[in-house]
Design an enzyme around this catalytic site. Structure first.
Site, PDB file in Angstrom:
ATOM      1  N   GLY A 246       0.858  -1.181   0.065  1.00 40.22           N
ATOM      2  CA  GLY A 246      -0.213   0.105   0.120  1.00 40.22           C
ATOM      3  C   GLY A 246       0.769   1.166  -0.080  1.00 40.22           C
ATOM      4  N   CYS A 247       1.884   1.265   0.834  1.00 39.01           N
ATOM      5  CA  CYS A 247       2.866   2.406   0.869  1.00 39.01           C
ATOM      6  C   CYS A 247       3.645   2.730  -0.540  1.00 39.01           C
ATOM      7  CB  CYS A 247       3.720   2.277   1.919  1.00 39.01           C
ATOM      8  SG  CYS A 247       2.932   2.170   3.594  1.00 39.01           S
ATOM      9  N   THR A 248       3.798   1.516  -1.041  1.00 44.79           N
ATOM     10  CA  THR A 248       4.614   1.750  -2.487  1.00 44.79           C
ATOM     11  C   THR A 248       3.486   2.430  -3.563  1.00 44.79           C
ATOM     12  OG1 THR A 248       6.100  -0.027  -1.959  1.00 44.79           O
ATOM     13  CG2 THR A 248       5.883   0.551  -4.257  1.00 44.79           C
TER      14      THR A 248
ATOM     15  N   ALA B 188       3.057   6.150  -2.533  1.00 47.42           N
ATOM     16  CA  ALA B 188       4.259   6.968  -3.008  1.00 47.42           C
ATOM     17  C   ALA B 188       4.371   6.879  -4.420  1.00 47.42           C
ATOM     18  CB  ALA B 188       5.620   6.256  -2.549  1.00 47.42           C
TER      19      ALA B 188
END
Length: 185
Positions: free
Chosen positions: A45-47, A50
């Site tokens: 999710g963070c990738t 970003a």
């Protein structure tokens, strides 16, 4: 700690970025700041989040905004993450999560029945005077960057409606071409 609300002064901070340089909110006076908190470098999710900020970075800059990502990861971890995905904005290392706490982005989370403390994915739009303009307290990754751009530019409906219309048109076009081919011979 309570989440700063729209209209309140944004809490100041100083944190090292992925290059080791100290970044403070005050150095961006006169610009909009998109301050987004995310749980962990190089996780699914963070990738996606970003990379979405990366992909819309020029549009965000054109709208007068600076993007700052914050997580409890180390500068070394941030450096790997930023390099791996060519992220054009600073990733700030809040290893003791004090800034996240100040922004109400650190709290109790539950995953697979286990309760723990961690980053609550959230984003703050801070105006050029250092005042919180908009808060997204529990971010859903898909479509989030479009929401940020919409608030920043004031052009919410147009950006959101264009993508589905193009997809619909693209789906219809091949069908029309196929029917013309059948009738041509």
């Amino acid at each position: 700690m309570a989440i700063p609300q729209a209209g309140s002064k944004a809490p100041g901070f100083q944190l090292p970025d992925h290059t080791g340089k100290t970044v403070s909110l005050s150095q961006f006076a006169g610009k909009n700041v998109v301050l987004y908190f995310y749980p962990k470098d190089d996780t699914p999710g963070c990738t996606v989040e970003a990379c979405n900020f990366r992909d819309e970075h020029s549009a965000l800059e054109k709208a007068g905004a600076v993007v700052l990502g914050v997580s409890p990861d180390t500068t070394k971890s941030h450096e790997k993450f930023a390099t791996k995905f060519s992220l054009p904005f600073p990733l700030l290392a809040d290893t003791d999560h004090k800034v996240a706490e100040t922004y109400g982005a650190w709290g109790e989370k539950t995953n697979y029945g286990r309760t723990f403390m961690g980053i609550i994915r959230s984003t703050f739009l801070i105006d050029p005077q250092g005042v919180v303009k908009h808060v997204w307290p529990k971010v859903k990754v898909n479509g989030h960057v479009d929401e940020v751009l919409s608030v920043l530019t004031g052009v919410a409906p147009a950006a959101a409606k264009k993508a589905p219309a193009k997809k619909a048109a693209a789906k219809k076009a091949p069908a029309k071409k196929a029917s013309k081919r059948k009738t041509a011979p």
